[in-house]
Design a protein around this motif. Structure first.
Motif, PDB file in Angstrom:
ATOM      1  N   VAL A 259       0.848  -1.189   0.000  1.00  0.00           N
ATOM      2  CA  VAL A 259       0.000   0.000   0.000  1.00  0.00           C
ATOM      3  C   VAL A 259       0.885   1.241   0.000  1.00  0.00           C
ATOM      4  O   VAL A 259       1.386   1.663   1.033  1.00  0.00           O
ATOM      5  CB  VAL A 259      -0.936   0.028   1.226  1.00  0.00           C
ATOM      6  CG1 VAL A 259      -1.862   1.233   1.153  1.00  0.00           C
ATOM      7  CG2 VAL A 259      -1.743  -1.261   1.311  1.00  0.00           C
ATOM      8  N   GLY A 260       1.086   1.800  -1.191  1.00  0.00           N
ATOM      9  CA  GLY A 260       1.906   3.003  -1.319  1.00  0.00           C
ATOM     10  C   GLY A 260       1.128   4.104  -1.996  1.00  0.00           C
ATOM     11  O   GLY A 260      -0.079   4.222  -1.849  1.00  0.00           O
ATOM     12  N   GLY A 261       1.855   4.915  -2.762  1.00  0.00           N
ATOM     13  CA  GLY A 261       1.221   6.001  -3.479  1.00  0.00           C
ATOM     14  C   GLY A 261       1.016   7.219  -2.611  1.00  0.00           C
ATOM     15  O   GLY A 261       1.443   7.284  -1.460  1.00  0.00           O
ATOM     16  N   SER A 331       2.889   5.248 -14.127  1.00  0.00           N
ATOM     17  CA  SER A 331       4.330   5.508 -14.113  1.00  0.00           C
ATOM     18  C   SER A 331       4.796   6.120 -12.799  1.00  0.00           C
ATOM     19  O   SER A 331       5.993   6.313 -12.591  1.00  0.00           O
ATOM     20  CB  SER A 331       4.695   6.451 -15.268  1.00  0.00           C
ATOM     21  OG  SER A 331       4.021   7.694 -15.133  1.00  0.00           O
ATOM     22  N   ASP A 332       3.875   6.421 -11.911  1.00  0.00           N
ATOM     23  CA  ASP A 332       4.156   7.134 -10.667  1.00  0.00           C
ATOM     24  C   ASP A 332       4.888   6.241  -9.668  1.00  0.00           C
ATOM     25  O   ASP A 332       4.401   5.167  -9.310  1.00  0.00           O
ATOM     26  CB  ASP A 332       2.838   7.628 -10.074  1.00  0.00           C
ATOM     27  CG  ASP A 332       3.037   8.698  -9.019  1.00  0.00           C
ATOM     28  OD1 ASP A 332       4.173   8.873  -8.548  1.00  0.00           O
ATOM     29  OD2 ASP A 332       2.053   9.371  -8.655  1.00  0.00           O
ATOM     30  N   VAL A 333       6.036   6.693  -9.190  1.00  0.00           N
ATOM     31  CA  VAL A 333       6.797   5.918  -8.204  1.00  0.00           C
ATOM     32  C   VAL A 333       6.786   6.579  -6.831  1.00  0.00           C
ATOM     33  O   VAL A 333       7.457   6.101  -5.912  1.00  0.00           O
ATOM     34  CB  VAL A 333       8.256   5.714  -8.664  1.00  0.00           C
ATOM     35  CG1 VAL A 333       8.301   4.969  -9.983  1.00  0.00           C
ATOM     36  CG2 VAL A 333       9.010   7.038  -8.767  1.00  0.00           C
ATOM     37  N   ARG A 334       6.007   7.652  -6.675  1.00  0.00           N
ATOM     38  CA  ARG A 334       5.974   8.322  -5.370  1.00  0.00           C
ATOM     39  C   ARG A 334       5.459   7.380  -4.286  1.00  0.00           C
ATOM     40  O   ARG A 334       4.427   6.748  -4.433  1.00  0.00           O
ATOM     41  CB  ARG A 334       5.082   9.564  -5.432  1.00  0.00           C
ATOM     42  CG  ARG A 334       5.692  10.728  -6.186  1.00  0.00           C
ATOM     43  CD  ARG A 334       4.732  11.902  -6.228  1.00  0.00           C
ATOM     44  NE  ARG A 334       3.532  11.612  -7.003  1.00  0.00           N
ATOM     45  CZ  ARG A 334       2.474  12.417  -7.067  1.00  0.00           C
ATOM     46  NH1 ARG A 334       2.452  13.527  -6.378  1.00  0.00           N
ATOM     47  NH2 ARG A 334       1.440  12.095  -7.820  1.00  0.00           N
ATOM     48  N   ASN A 335       6.205   7.321  -3.196  1.00  0.00           N
ATOM     49  CA  ASN A 335       5.832   6.497  -2.046  1.00  0.00           C
ATOM     50  C   ASN A 335       5.577   5.045  -2.446  1.00  0.00           C
ATOM     51  O   ASN A 335       4.699   4.378  -1.892  1.00  0.00           O
ATOM     52  CB  ASN A 335       4.590   7.072  -1.346  1.00  0.00           C
ATOM     53  CG  ASN A 335       4.371   6.498   0.044  1.00  0.00           C
ATOM     54  OD1 ASN A 335       5.324   6.144   0.744  1.00  0.00           O
ATOM     55  ND2 ASN A 335       3.120   6.366   0.450  1.00  0.00           N
ATOM     56  N   SER A 336       6.353   4.545  -3.398  1.00  0.00           N
ATOM     57  CA  SER A 336       6.220   3.142  -3.792  1.00  0.00           C
ATOM     58  C   SER A 336       6.815   2.244  -2.710  1.00  0.00           C
ATOM     59  O   SER A 336       7.977   2.403  -2.319  1.00  0.00           O
ATOM     60  CB  SER A 336       6.946   2.884  -5.114  1.00  0.00           C
ATOM     61  OG  SER A 336       6.985   1.503  -5.396  1.00  0.00           O
ATOM     62  N   SER A 360      10.359   5.309 -14.593  1.00  0.00           N
ATOM     63  CA  SER A 360      11.587   5.952 -15.050  1.00  0.00           C
ATOM     64  C   SER A 360      12.746   5.518 -14.169  1.00  0.00           C
ATOM     65  O   SER A 360      12.707   5.678 -12.945  1.00  0.00           O
ATOM     66  CB  SER A 360      11.436   7.475 -14.988  1.00  0.00           C
ATOM     67  OG  SER A 360      12.692   8.117 -15.042  1.00  0.00           O
ATOM     68  N   SER A 361      13.799   4.986 -14.801  1.00  0.00           N
ATOM     69  CA  SER A 361      14.968   4.553 -14.044  1.00  0.00           C
ATOM     70  C   SER A 361      15.627   5.736 -13.340  1.00  0.00           C
ATOM     71  O   SER A 361      16.042   5.632 -12.179  1.00  0.00           O
ATOM     72  CB  SER A 361      15.973   3.870 -14.977  1.00  0.00           C
ATOM     73  OG  SER A 361      17.061   3.348 -14.247  1.00  0.00           O
ATOM     74  N   ASP A 362      15.710   6.866 -14.027  1.00  0.00           N
ATOM     75  CA  ASP A 362      16.327   8.056 -13.428  1.00  0.00           C
ATOM     76  C   ASP A 362      15.543   8.534 -12.211  1.00  0.00           C
ATOM     77  O   ASP A 362      16.126   8.934 -11.200  1.00  0.00           O
ATOM     78  CB  ASP A 362      16.410   9.181 -14.461  1.00  0.00           C
ATOM     79  CG  ASP A 362      17.418   8.897 -15.559  1.00  0.00           C
ATOM     80  OD1 ASP A 362      18.283   8.025 -15.344  1.00  0.00           O
ATOM     81  OD2 ASP A 362      17.331   9.527 -16.631  1.00  0.00           O
ATOM     82  N   GLU A 363      14.216   8.490 -12.310  1.00  0.00           N
ATOM     83  CA  GLU A 363      13.392   8.934 -11.192  1.00  0.00           C
ATOM     84  C   GLU A 363      13.556   8.009  -9.985  1.00  0.00           C
ATOM     85  O   GLU A 363      13.645   8.467  -8.841  1.00  0.00           O
ATOM     86  CB  GLU A 363      11.927   8.993 -11.611  1.00  0.00           C
ATOM     87  CG  GLU A 363      11.017   9.639 -10.593  1.00  0.00           C
ATOM     88  CD  GLU A 363       9.589   9.791 -11.064  1.00  0.00           C
ATOM     89  OE1 GLU A 363       8.754  10.237 -10.258  1.00  0.00           O
ATOM     90  OE2 GLU A 363       9.295   9.470 -12.236  1.00  0.00           O
ATOM     91  N   LEU A 364      13.609   6.711 -10.245  1.00  0.00           N
ATOM     92  CA  LEU A 364      13.822   5.756  -9.158  1.00  0.00           C
ATOM     93  C   LEU A 364      15.195   5.953  -8.514  1.00  0.00           C
ATOM     94  O   LEU A 364      15.325   5.876  -7.292  1.00  0.00           O
ATOM     95  CB  LEU A 364      13.697   4.325  -9.684  1.00  0.00           C
ATOM     96  CG  LEU A 364      12.272   3.845  -9.961  1.00  0.00           C
ATOM     97  CD1 LEU A 364      12.298   2.586 -10.814  1.00  0.00           C
ATOM     98  CD2 LEU A 364      11.530   3.579  -8.662  1.00  0.00           C
ATOM     99  N   GLN A 365      16.201   6.205  -9.344  1.00  0.00           N
ATOM    100  CA  GLN A 365      17.543   6.434  -8.825  1.00  0.00           C
ATOM    101  C   GLN A 365      17.566   7.662  -7.934  1.00  0.00           C
ATOM    102  O   GLN A 365      18.168   7.661  -6.855  1.00  0.00           O
ATOM    103  CB  GLN A 365      18.520   6.616  -9.992  1.00  0.00           C
ATOM    104  CG  GLN A 365      19.985   6.639  -9.569  1.00  0.00           C
ATOM    105  CD  GLN A 365      20.470   5.284  -9.076  1.00  0.00           C
ATOM    106  OE1 GLN A 365      20.314   4.271  -9.744  1.00  0.00           O
ATOM    107  NE2 GLN A 365      21.082   5.263  -7.900  1.00  0.00           N
ATOM    108  N   HIS A 366      16.854   8.704  -8.370  1.00  0.00           N
ATOM    109  CA  HIS A 366      16.810   9.939  -7.598  1.00  0.00           C
ATOM    110  C   HIS A 366      16.039   9.765  -6.291  1.00  0.00           C
ATOM    111  O   HIS A 366      16.443  10.259  -5.231  1.00  0.00           O
ATOM    112  CB  HIS A 366      16.162  11.048  -8.437  1.00  0.00           C
ATOM    113  CG  HIS A 366      16.029  12.351  -7.712  1.00  0.00           C
ATOM    114  ND1 HIS A 366      14.861  12.721  -7.056  1.00  0.00           N
ATOM    115  CD2 HIS A 366      16.910  13.365  -7.506  1.00  0.00           C
ATOM    116  CE1 HIS A 366      15.035  13.891  -6.504  1.00  0.00           C
ATOM    117  NE2 HIS A 366      16.252  14.320  -6.753  1.00  0.00           N
TER     118      HIS A 366
END
Length: 429
Positions: A259-261, A331-336, A360-366
């Motif tokens: 449960v994220g997001g 595509s949203d990785v916020r609070n994943s 996005s790999s860059d977004e996950l890395q960040h």
């Protein structure tokens, strides 16, 4: 106000053009003159080209709309009706972070005029609009709410990735600072919400209604997650139990999972924060949050135990995680919470690779310190299917067998491969 907007004598502005603000702005722009405002210059450039950075809205939805996308305060001054739809996350201590919504309030305060309207859509705790946000507008503008300018609150009900429950098809809750504001604001939303609006008596009521929608879902999923832990110890399938229980007419169908997001995993903390401020310590709500926040570590521990039993050397073990976004088909990785699984595995020194067709790999890395592999390359000791992207549903037993060792575990978090993986060990919540 409504008549002037419809006649295009006045302009409506949406502040914050993410998952919530952009659909509102584009729908309003079918009927009214609209300014789409965001502080992110790159986002504005993409929107001006008809590209939604979130990938939720296709290019055709931008065509024929009476809208100007801008980051200019001077352009924003032209508006008379402001809708604020900026993120309201929590910080690392799960305390509400009002930075964005207060900044948006200050921006509106710098341009608002007598007779204008301001409506908030961002999810907040009951009382936040009137106690924390509107005072910022008053301080910056020198104007007084409900006399110099009208106020309201209409909580967003956007569900990323959902093409059925759209802004037009879901009833909109609306509240106003006074009776006049309520009628005018309701009229504006009725232009775009075919399902209609539901008027409530006070802004606090609308704020509370929004925050408990996701709190209720959070608690129900927490129950399912706790049941999955119990049933795993019993050696029975949670999904089979739920299927059987679901044959009763009044059994609510919720399922275990991560449960994220930026909604279900966040909103309950806004409610418990306000409750604590009022001297009440939440019991049930925080218990649900405790369970759901711990599921990433729980899944990681199951994998580690399997590796120790069948490999022995965790440092040589390789694990593939399929899916990194907070939910399927976005595509949203916020609070994943997939990040919690990665961290849990890495804390035991396992080699972890992550793949996702949407992220996005860059977004996950960040955000989390890890990126994506372009293509899985076996042989893995375990595969965790963490997110039920449509792309994964075609995978079969042969596909998993081809990139895993004979002793590998397929951990199917969402249960999409039930009874379909005979050649490898299979586990799901």
């Amino acid at each position: 106000m409504l008549a002037s907007l419809v006649a295009k004598e006045k302009t409506l502005a949406v502040i914050g053009l993410g998952y919530v603000g952009l659909p509102v702005a584009l729908e309003m722009a079918k009927h009214l003159k609209v300014i789409g405002f965001d502080v992110k210059e790159n986002r504005i450039r993409q929107l001006q080209q008809g590209v939604d950075p979130s990938g939720e809205i296709d290019k055709s939805s931008f065509e024929g709309r009476n809208i100007v996308f801008t980051s200019s305060i001077e352009v924003l001054r032209e508006a008379a009706f402001f809708i604020i739809a900026v993120p309201t996350p929590v910080d690392e201590h799960n305390v509400p972070d009002l930075t964005a919504i207060k900044a948006a309030s200050a921006t509106v305060g710098s341009v608002i005029k007598k007779g204008d309207y301001v409506v908030y859509e961002s999810t907040v705790y009951p009382g936040c609009t009137e106690e924390d946000c509107l005072p910022v507008i008053e301080q910056v503008s020198g104007l007084t709410r409900n006399s110099d300018f009208k106020t309201g609150y209409s909580p967003e009900r956007i569900n990323p990735g959902d093409k059925v429950h759209t802004i037009a098809s879901v009833i909109k809750v609306v509240a106003g600072g006074d009776a006049e504001a309520l009628e005018q604001i309701a009229g504006v939303y009725e232009l775009i919400v075919k399902a209609g609006v539901h008027k409530v008596s006070a802004i606090k009521v609308a704020e509370a209604a929004k925050v408990i929608e996701n709190t209720q879902r959070d608690l129900n999923i927490a129950l399912m997650n706790e049941l999955s832990i119990i049933f795993d110890k019993m050696g029975i399938s949670t999904f089979e139990v739920l299927e059987a229980a679901g044959t009763k007419w009044n059994f609510l169908k919720f399922y275990p999972g991560l449960v994220g997001g930026h909604c279900i995993g966040v909103d309950p903390y806004y409610l418990t924060y306000k409750a604590a401020e009022l001297g009440y310590s939440s019991k049930v709500i925080l218990a649900g949050r405790y369970i759901n926040d711990g599921m990433g570590a729980y899944i990681a521990q199951k994998i580690v135990k399997h590796v120790l039993l069948h490999n022995g050397n965790v440092k040589e073990a390789r694990v593939l995680i399929l899916g990194a976004t907070f939910k399927e088909n976005v595509s949203d990785v916020r609070n994943s919470k997939v990040a919690d699984v990665v961290r849990g595995l890495q804390s035991y020194y396992l080699q972890v690779e992550v793949a996702d067709p949407n992220a996005s790999s860059d977004e996950l890395q960040h955000e989390y310190g890890f990126g994506l592999v372009e293509k899985p390359a076996g042989h893995y000791d375990a595969i965790i299917v963490a997110v039920a992207h449509d792309e994964y549903k075609a995978y079969d037993d042969a596909w998993f067998a081809a990139i895993t060792k004979p002793h590998a575990l397929i951990a199917d978090v969402k249960g999409i491969y039930k009874n379909r993986i005979p050649s490898r060990m299979y586990w799901s919540l």
